[in-house]
Scaffold this motif. Structure first.
Motif, PDB file in Angstrom:
ATOM      1  N   UNK A 196       0.831  -1.207   0.000  1.00  8.59           N
ATOM      2  CA  UNK A 196       0.000   0.000   0.000  1.00  8.59           C
ATOM      3  C   UNK A 196       0.864   1.254   0.000  1.00  8.59           C
ATOM      4  N   UNK A 197       1.845   1.273   0.883  1.00  6.25           N
ATOM      5  CA  UNK A 197       2.735   2.436   0.980  1.00  6.25           C
ATOM      6  C   UNK A 197       4.099   2.025   0.441  1.00  6.25           C
ATOM      7  N   UNK A 198       4.212   2.135  -0.876  1.00  5.04           N
ATOM      8  CA  UNK A 198       5.471   1.767  -1.511  1.00  5.04           C
ATOM      9  C   UNK A 198       6.076   3.015  -2.147  1.00  5.04           C
ATOM     10  N   UNK A 199       7.282   3.313  -1.731  1.00  5.22           N
ATOM     11  CA  UNK A 199       7.940   4.560  -2.140  1.00  5.22           C
ATOM     12  C   UNK A 199       8.862   4.345  -3.332  1.00  5.22           C
ATOM     13  N   UNK A 200       9.011   5.388  -4.141  1.00  7.65           N
ATOM     14  CA  UNK A 200       9.971   5.381  -5.248  1.00  7.65           C
ATOM     15  C   UNK A 200      11.359   5.510  -4.616  1.00  7.65           C
ATOM     16  N   UNK A 201      12.072   4.403  -4.557  1.00  8.02           N
ATOM     17  CA  UNK A 201      13.257   4.352  -3.698  1.00  8.02           C
ATOM     18  C   UNK A 201      14.494   3.842  -4.414  1.00  8.02           C
ATOM     19  N   UNK A 228       9.123  10.043  -1.546  1.00 13.66           N
ATOM     20  CA  UNK A 228       9.704   9.786  -0.208  1.00 13.66           C
ATOM     21  C   UNK A 228       9.402  10.854   0.848  1.00 13.66           C
ATOM     22  N   UNK A 229       8.920  12.016   0.451  1.00 12.25           N
ATOM     23  CA  UNK A 229       8.631  13.051   1.446  1.00 12.25           C
ATOM     24  C   UNK A 229       7.260  12.925   2.093  1.00 12.25           C
ATOM     25  N   UNK A 230       6.459  11.969   1.658  1.00 10.05           N
ATOM     26  CA  UNK A 230       5.052  11.985   2.073  1.00 10.05           C
ATOM     27  C   UNK A 230       4.698  11.018   3.200  1.00 10.05           C
ATOM     28  N   UNK A 231       3.830  11.505   4.085  1.00  8.82           N
ATOM     29  CA  UNK A 231       3.373  10.719   5.237  1.00  8.82           C
ATOM     30  C   UNK A 231       1.865  10.470   5.148  1.00  8.82           C
ATOM     31  N   UNK A 232       1.082  11.555   5.074  1.00  8.04           N
ATOM     32  CA  UNK A 232      -0.379  11.376   5.094  1.00  8.04           C
ATOM     33  C   UNK A 232      -0.858  10.626   3.858  1.00  8.04           C
ATOM     34  N   UNK A 233      -0.117  10.773   2.761  1.00 11.03           N
ATOM     35  CA  UNK A 233      -0.489  10.038   1.557  1.00 11.03           C
ATOM     36  C   UNK A 233      -0.416   8.519   1.795  1.00 11.03           C
ATOM     37  N   UNK A 254      11.856  -0.618   4.212  1.00 11.61           N
ATOM     38  CA  UNK A 254      11.580  -0.855   5.616  1.00 11.61           C
ATOM     39  C   UNK A 254      12.214   0.146   6.555  1.00 11.61           C
ATOM     40  N   UNK A 255      13.464  -0.101   6.906  1.00 10.96           N
ATOM     41  CA  UNK A 255      14.103   0.696   7.963  1.00 10.96           C
ATOM     42  C   UNK A 255      14.093   2.207   7.702  1.00 10.96           C
ATOM     43  N   UNK A 256      14.341   2.666   6.443  1.00 10.47           N
ATOM     44  CA  UNK A 256      14.314   4.129   6.242  1.00 10.47           C
ATOM     45  C   UNK A 256      12.904   4.705   6.380  1.00 10.47           C
ATOM     46  N   UNK A 257      11.888   3.845   6.413  1.00 10.37           N
ATOM     47  CA  UNK A 257      10.487   4.289   6.480  1.00 10.37           C
ATOM     48  C   UNK A 257       9.804   3.760   7.743  1.00 10.37           C
ATOM     49  N   UNK A 258      10.587   3.610   8.796  1.00 13.85           N
ATOM     50  CA  UNK A 258      10.062   3.064  10.045  1.00 13.85           C
ATOM     51  C   UNK A 258       8.989   3.965  10.656  1.00 13.85           C
ATOM     52  N   UNK A 259       9.108   5.281  10.397  1.00  8.99           N
ATOM     53  CA  UNK A 259       8.067   6.196  10.880  1.00  8.99           C
ATOM     54  C   UNK A 259       6.722   5.868  10.232  1.00  8.99           C
TER      55      UNK A 259
END
Ligand code: PBG
Length: 328
Positions: A196-201, A228-233, A254-259
């Motif tokens: 669901x929350x997959x970032x262009x990484x 990568x800057x988005x949270x509420x999205x 995973x780890x870079x997006x632990x928040x």
């Protein structure tokens, strides 16, 4: 709360038994999903350069490895295909072949090791000549045309016996379309794990070598994967995928997006999985190979960090190694 010296935080840290008694989060083999690459190259085991210790497996070898994983207590494997480049085309047609590498591997594993869960990626990138997850026309990834193909790909996997359909493509509306198709085809118990929350990484780099899409990928995936800057999205993406029928959701990398793992698990009462992706694996292995960190220790620490952030499970290339260490 008393102040020092009535309160000494170190009292509870003084011995192994006190530390174990008050430990708040744990990681066990039950929490691990092993990400594996299956190949039709004809080689039984084929090392991935950018991921020391990771090998692509033939179907025969993967069946053996699945048994080992099951015996280690790992609940499921997530399978990614590396196919003969000659089979790739612009529309990723091979993804829909019921006798292709993925359905063949699913059947072989389900025959020999029925009690391990099989999770399959739904996306076209291992099968397209341009390395994108969807149908590409005049430089644009077409959403609805891609979803039609993903639905077919998911049905091919479900009919072969896949337990968990895991769309990783980030097209809009694909979870609802796949869920409808599964219900319509009698696969009412097939699970959907939505990326669901997959970032262009940039952390996916070594994976693209592993599945053989590194050389062919044109451009980037920023028009479909998240910024990568988005949270509420991320929360909106999760909400939509749950409304469309996902049973579990994934946060990736995973780890870079632990928040994000923490936000999602605090907000939704559903299982959240985190994907410790190829670049995360490669960084730990590279530092360990140089003697700069203790690889096993850092690896276990990262897995525990995922659990602390609220992940129910972790998809990781380290799964069997971690399970061996955790089983003592
Ligand atoms: C693509 C897909 C990717 C990964 C899993 N599925 C890469 C991408 O989106 O380009 C990455 C896995 C990893 O890096 O370990 N559908």
């Amino acid at each position: 709360m008393g102040a020092f010296p009535a309160t000494r935080m170190r009292r509870l840290r003084q011995s192994d038994w006190t530390r174990r008694l008050v430990r708040e989060r744990h990681v066990t083999p039950d929490d691990l999903v092993w990400s594996v690459v299956v190949t039709d190259s004809g080689k039984d085991r084929d090392p991935v350069g950018a991921m020391p210790g990771v090998e692509r497996f033939s179907v025969k070898e993967l069946v053996k490895e699945a048994k080992i994983a099951r015996d280690l207590g790992i609940p499921a494997i997530a399978m990614f295909p590396h196919i003969d480049p000659a089979k790739k085309d612009e529309h990723g047609t091979e993804a829909l072949n019921p006798d292709g590498l993925v359905p063949t591997a699913i059947k072989a594993i389900k025959d020999a090791v029925p009690d391990i869960g099989i999770i399959c990626d739904v996306a076209l990138d291992p099968f397209t000549s341009h390395g994108h997850d969807g149908v590409l026309k005049d430089g644009v990834i077409l959403n609805d045309e891609t979803v039609e193909r993903l639905v077919e790909q998911a049905l091919v996997q479900a009919r072969a016996g896949c337990d968990v359909i895991a769309p990783s493509d980030m097209m809009d509306g694909r979870i609802g379309a796949v869920r409808d198709a599964l219900e319509g085809d009698g696969h009412t118990d097939t699970l959907i794990l939505s990326y669901a929350a997959k970032y262009a990484s940039g952390f996916y780099g070594p994976y693209r070598e592993a599945i053989g899409s590194a050389g062919v990928l044109t451009g980037d995936k920023k028009t479909y994967q998240m910024d990568p800057g988005n949270i509420s999205e991320a929360l909106r993406e999760v909400e939509l995928d749950l409304a469309e029928g996902a049973d579990m959701v994934m946060v990736k990398p995973g780890l870079p997006y632990l928040d994000i793992v923490k936000f999602v698990s605090d907000t939704f009462a559903v299982p959240v999985l985190a994907f410790q992706v190829s670049g995360e694996y490669a960084m730990i292995e590279a530092a360990a190979a140089n003697g700069w960190i203790d690889g096993d220790r850092v690896m276990l620490e990262t897995l525990l960090a995922f659990r602390r952030a609220g992940a129910s499970g972790i998809v990781t290339y380290f799964a069997p190694r971690a399970a061996r260490l955790l089983n003592g």
